[in-house]
Design a protein around this motif. Structure first.
Motif, PDB file in Angstrom:
ATOM      1  N   LEU A 130       0.870  -1.176   0.000  1.00 22.81           N
ATOM      2  CA  LEU A 130       0.000   0.000   0.000  1.00 22.81           C
ATOM      3  C   LEU A 130       0.903   1.220   0.000  1.00 22.81           C
ATOM      4  O   LEU A 130       1.938   1.223   0.663  1.00 22.81           O
ATOM      5  CB  LEU A 130      -0.863   0.028   1.260  1.00 22.81           C
ATOM      6  N   ARG A 131       0.525   2.240  -0.745  1.00 29.47           N
ATOM      7  CA  ARG A 131       1.267   3.505  -0.672  1.00 29.47           C
ATOM      8  C   ARG A 131       0.267   4.636  -0.502  1.00 29.47           C
ATOM      9  O   ARG A 131      -0.850   4.585  -0.995  1.00 29.47           O
ATOM     10  CB  ARG A 131       2.179   3.708  -1.877  1.00 29.47           C
ATOM     11  N   PHE A 132       0.710   5.638   0.230  1.00 31.68           N
ATOM     12  CA  PHE A 132      -0.122   6.783   0.581  1.00 31.68           C
ATOM     13  C   PHE A 132       0.611   8.040   0.151  1.00 31.68           C
ATOM     14  O   PHE A 132       1.356   8.623   0.947  1.00 31.68           O
ATOM     15  CB  PHE A 132      -0.389   6.794   2.091  1.00 31.68           C
ATOM     16  N   PRO A 133       0.444   8.484  -1.097  1.00 29.92           N
ATOM     17  CA  PRO A 133       1.175   9.665  -1.569  1.00 29.92           C
ATOM     18  C   PRO A 133       0.876  10.882  -0.703  1.00 29.92           C
ATOM     19  O   PRO A 133      -0.277  11.222  -0.461  1.00 29.92           O
ATOM     20  CB  PRO A 133       0.670   9.869  -2.992  1.00 29.92           C
ATOM     21  N   GLU A 137      -3.459  16.658  -2.546  1.00 32.56           N
ATOM     22  CA  GLU A 137      -4.306  17.429  -1.611  1.00 32.56           C
ATOM     23  C   GLU A 137      -5.168  16.517  -0.763  1.00 32.56           C
ATOM     24  O   GLU A 137      -5.184  16.608   0.445  1.00 32.56           O
ATOM     25  CB  GLU A 137      -5.199  18.399  -2.407  1.00 32.56           C
ATOM     26  N   ALA A 138      -5.968  15.658  -1.424  1.00 31.41           N
ATOM     27  CA  ALA A 138      -6.820  14.719  -0.712  1.00 31.41           C
ATOM     28  C   ALA A 138      -6.108  13.371  -0.670  1.00 31.41           C
ATOM     29  O   ALA A 138      -5.637  12.894  -1.695  1.00 31.41           O
ATOM     30  CB  ALA A 138      -8.161  14.591  -1.415  1.00 31.41           C
ATOM     31  N   PRO A 139      -5.992  12.771   0.489  1.00 33.66           N
ATOM     32  CA  PRO A 139      -5.297  11.491   0.576  1.00 33.66           C
ATOM     33  C   PRO A 139      -5.956  10.456  -0.349  1.00 33.66           C
ATOM     34  O   PRO A 139      -7.174  10.346  -0.399  1.00 33.66           O
ATOM     35  CB  PRO A 139      -5.434  11.080   2.036  1.00 33.66           C
ATOM     36  N   GLN A 140      -5.125   9.742  -1.072  1.00 36.47           N
ATOM     37  CA  GLN A 140      -5.639   8.715  -1.971  1.00 36.47           C
ATOM     38  C   GLN A 140      -4.656   7.554  -2.010  1.00 36.47           C
ATOM     39  O   GLN A 140      -3.637   7.629  -2.676  1.00 36.47           O
ATOM     40  CB  GLN A 140      -5.845   9.276  -3.386  1.00 36.47           C
ATOM     41  N   PRO A 141      -4.941   6.499  -1.271  1.00 37.28           N
ATOM     42  CA  PRO A 141      -4.020   5.371  -1.237  1.00 37.28           C
ATOM     43  C   PRO A 141      -4.124   4.482  -2.481  1.00 37.28           C
ATOM     44  O   PRO A 141      -5.166   4.427  -3.141  1.00 37.28           O
ATOM     45  CB  PRO A 141      -4.432   4.604   0.018  1.00 37.28           C
ATOM     46  N   TYR A 142      -3.008   3.790  -2.748  1.00 39.38           N
ATOM     47  CA  TYR A 142      -2.915   2.869  -3.873  1.00 39.38           C
ATOM     48  C   TYR A 142      -2.396   1.527  -3.375  1.00 39.38           C
ATOM     49  O   TYR A 142      -1.660   1.459  -2.398  1.00 39.38           O
ATOM     50  CB  TYR A 142      -1.934   3.401  -4.920  1.00 39.38           C
ATOM     51  N   ARG A 147       3.135  -6.378 -11.276  1.00 41.08           N
ATOM     52  CA  ARG A 147       4.010  -5.903 -12.341  1.00 41.08           C
ATOM     53  C   ARG A 147       3.805  -4.421 -12.688  1.00 41.08           C
ATOM     54  O   ARG A 147       3.605  -4.072 -13.841  1.00 41.08           O
ATOM     55  CB  ARG A 147       3.815  -6.757 -13.586  1.00 41.08           C
ATOM     56  N   GLY A 148       3.834  -3.547 -11.711  1.00 41.93           N
ATOM     57  CA  GLY A 148       3.717  -2.112 -11.954  1.00 41.93           C
ATOM     58  C   GLY A 148       2.300  -1.592 -12.106  1.00 41.93           C
ATOM     59  O   GLY A 148       2.103  -0.404 -12.329  1.00 41.93           O
ATOM     60  N   LEU A 149       1.309  -2.439 -11.976  1.00 45.21           N
ATOM     61  CA  LEU A 149      -0.093  -2.027 -12.075  1.00 45.21           C
ATOM     62  C   LEU A 149      -0.651  -1.816 -10.674  1.00 45.21           C
ATOM     63  O   LEU A 149      -0.428  -2.635  -9.785  1.00 45.21           O
ATOM     64  CB  LEU A 149      -0.921  -3.084 -12.810  1.00 45.21           C
ATOM     65  N   GLU A 150      -1.371  -0.709 -10.500  1.00 44.65           N
ATOM     66  CA  GLU A 150      -1.909  -0.376  -9.184  1.00 44.65           C
ATOM     67  C   GLU A 150      -3.429  -0.282  -9.210  1.00 44.65           C
ATOM     68  O   GLU A 150      -4.045  -0.100 -10.259  1.00 44.65           O
ATOM     69  CB  GLU A 150      -1.374   0.980  -8.722  1.00 44.65           C
ATOM     70  N   ALA A 151      -3.983  -0.372  -8.014  1.00 46.40           N
ATOM     71  CA  ALA A 151      -5.407  -0.110  -7.794  1.00 46.40           C
ATOM     72  C   ALA A 151      -5.500   1.087  -6.867  1.00 46.40           C
ATOM     73  O   ALA A 151      -4.767   1.191  -5.880  1.00 46.40           O
ATOM     74  CB  ALA A 151      -6.099  -1.308  -7.161  1.00 46.40           C
ATOM     75  N   ILE A 152      -6.390   1.989  -7.185  1.00 42.35           N
ATOM     76  CA  ILE A 152      -6.700   3.087  -6.283  1.00 42.35           C
ATOM     77  C   ILE A 152      -7.780   2.561  -5.327  1.00 42.35           C
ATOM     78  O   ILE A 152      -8.632   1.766  -5.734  1.00 42.35           O
ATOM     79  CB  ILE A 152      -7.178   4.321  -7.077  1.00 42.35           C
ATOM     80  N   LEU A 153      -7.717   2.922  -4.064  1.00 48.32           N
ATOM     81  CA  LEU A 153      -8.729   2.457  -3.119  1.00 48.32           C
ATOM     82  C   LEU A 153      -9.973   3.329  -3.236  1.00 48.32           C
ATOM     83  O   LEU A 153      -9.881   4.565  -3.158  1.00 48.32           O
ATOM     84  CB  LEU A 153      -8.200   2.503  -1.688  1.00 48.32           C
ATOM     85  N   ALA A 154     -11.114   2.694  -3.438  1.00 47.07           N
ATOM     86  CA  ALA A 154     -12.381   3.417  -3.464  1.00 47.07           C
ATOM     87  C   ALA A 154     -12.541   4.149  -2.128  1.00 47.07           C
ATOM     88  O   ALA A 154     -12.043   3.688  -1.086  1.00 47.07           O
ATOM     89  CB  ALA A 154     -13.544   2.455  -3.701  1.00 47.07           C
ATOM     90  N   ARG A 155     -13.190   5.292  -2.148  1.00 42.63           N
ATOM     91  CA  ARG A 155     -13.304   6.124  -0.955  1.00 42.63           C
ATOM     92  C   ARG A 155     -13.830   5.345   0.265  1.00 42.63           C
ATOM     93  O   ARG A 155     -13.225   5.434   1.346  1.00 42.63           O
ATOM     94  CB  ARG A 155     -14.186   7.343  -1.272  1.00 42.63           C
ATOM     95  N   PRO A 156     -14.912   4.537   0.164  1.00 46.13           N
ATOM     96  CA  PRO A 156     -15.366   3.800   1.350  1.00 46.13           C
ATOM     97  C   PRO A 156     -14.321   2.806   1.873  1.00 46.13           C
ATOM     98  O   PRO A 156     -14.200   2.604   3.072  1.00 46.13           O
ATOM     99  CB  PRO A 156     -16.619   3.061   0.869  1.00 46.13           C
ATOM    100  N   PHE A 182       3.059  -0.471   6.554  1.00 44.69           N
ATOM    101  CA  PHE A 182       2.797   0.571   5.563  1.00 44.69           C
ATOM    102  C   PHE A 182       2.545   1.884   6.297  1.00 44.69           C
ATOM    103  O   PHE A 182       1.480   2.089   6.886  1.00 44.69           O
ATOM    104  CB  PHE A 182       1.586   0.206   4.688  1.00 44.69           C
ATOM    105  N   PRO A 183       3.536   2.793   6.287  1.00 33.03           N
ATOM    106  CA  PRO A 183       3.366   4.080   6.988  1.00 33.03           C
ATOM    107  C   PRO A 183       2.361   4.976   6.289  1.00 33.03           C
ATOM    108  O   PRO A 183       2.254   4.959   5.064  1.00 33.03           O
ATOM    109  CB  PRO A 183       4.768   4.684   6.966  1.00 33.03           C
ATOM    110  N   ILE A 184       1.644   5.730   7.095  1.00 31.20           N
ATOM    111  CA  ILE A 184       0.687   6.698   6.586  1.00 31.20           C
ATOM    112  C   ILE A 184       1.063   8.050   7.175  1.00 31.20           C
ATOM    113  O   ILE A 184       1.143   8.197   8.391  1.00 31.20           O
ATOM    114  CB  ILE A 184      -0.767   6.361   6.997  1.00 31.20           C
ATOM    115  N   ASP A 185       1.308   9.022   6.313  1.00 31.18           N
ATOM    116  CA  ASP A 185       1.578  10.386   6.785  1.00 31.18           C
ATOM    117  C   ASP A 185       0.282  10.998   7.286  1.00 31.18           C
ATOM    118  O   ASP A 185      -0.717  10.998   6.574  1.00 31.18           O
ATOM    119  CB  ASP A 185       2.148  11.261   5.665  1.00 31.18           C
ATOM    120  N   ARG A 186       0.327  11.487   8.513  1.00 29.25           N
ATOM    121  CA  ARG A 186      -0.851  12.181   9.049  1.00 29.25           C
ATOM    122  C   ARG A 186      -0.918  13.578   8.445  1.00 29.25           C
ATOM    123  O   ARG A 186       0.109  14.247   8.291  1.00 29.25           O
ATOM    124  CB  ARG A 186      -0.773  12.313  10.568  1.00 29.25           C
TER     125      ARG A 186
END
Length: 188
Positions: A130-133, A137-142, A147-156, A182-186
């Protein structure tokens, strides 16, 4: 044999989900180097919808089939690949969306599994981080799918994940899954 989606995540244990995820057979698109190339005239929108020549692909089985042929190229572009042909495809954000999540355990013992909009199952771990860019502006984890393909997490799903992180209240802030932190920046 017709496609049967995996059972609802809530009815499975995480070990059952992990076994199903391992059993998913995908073609070896990274091994194929076809000589013929072109444009698929397809696009995957940020909301996960697949389009061909601007029209939605409405059959889930078609989307599932195409998703198994998707490959991330070295230059960051995307392509649908068969042994004979490579066709470019435009991807607005991430090619997949994690639409459902199941979690077992707490803290270091937590394991988290996701169902994608293509019905594929992925367990968050060292190979599927999991990565948390922090730069958005709005947090959006992936979630790294393959093989380099990601999923964005649906808001819920993201909100549910955030609730687990808050309940674990780890320092540094974040989540464990399958032995990986998996660290999450507050937000500041």
């Amino acid at each position: 044999m017709p496609y049967a989606p995996p059972p609802e995540l809530a009815s499975l244990t995480l070990s059952e989900i992990a076994k199903l995820a391992e059993e998913q057979k995908l073609p070896p698109v990274e091994e194929w180097q076809p000589e013929e190339s072109g444009d698929s005239e397809m696009r995957i929108n940020a909301n996960g919808s697949w389009l061909h020549q601007g029209s939605p692909i409405s059959r889930p089985a078609m989307v599932r089939a195409f998703s198994t042929l998707l490959r991330r190229e070295a230059d960051g572009s995307f392509a649908l690949v068969t042994p004979y042909q490579k066709l470019s495809i435009e991807v607005e954000d991430a090619p997949f969306i994690a639409v459902q999540m199941e979690s077992e355990g707490q803290g270091r013992d937590r394991n988290i599994a996701f169902r994608l909009n293509t019905d594929h199952l992925v367990v968050a771990d060292a190979e599927h981080p999991l990565r948390f860019p922090a730069e958005v502006e709005a947090p959006q984890p992936y979630l790294q799918v393959r093989r380099g393909l990601e999923a964005i997490l649906a808001r819920p799903v993201y909100y549910e994940l955030a609730e687990y992180a808050l309940a674990d209240d780890l320092d540094p802030f974040g989540l464990w899954s399958n032995g990986t932190f998996f660290p999450i920046d507050r937000p500041t």
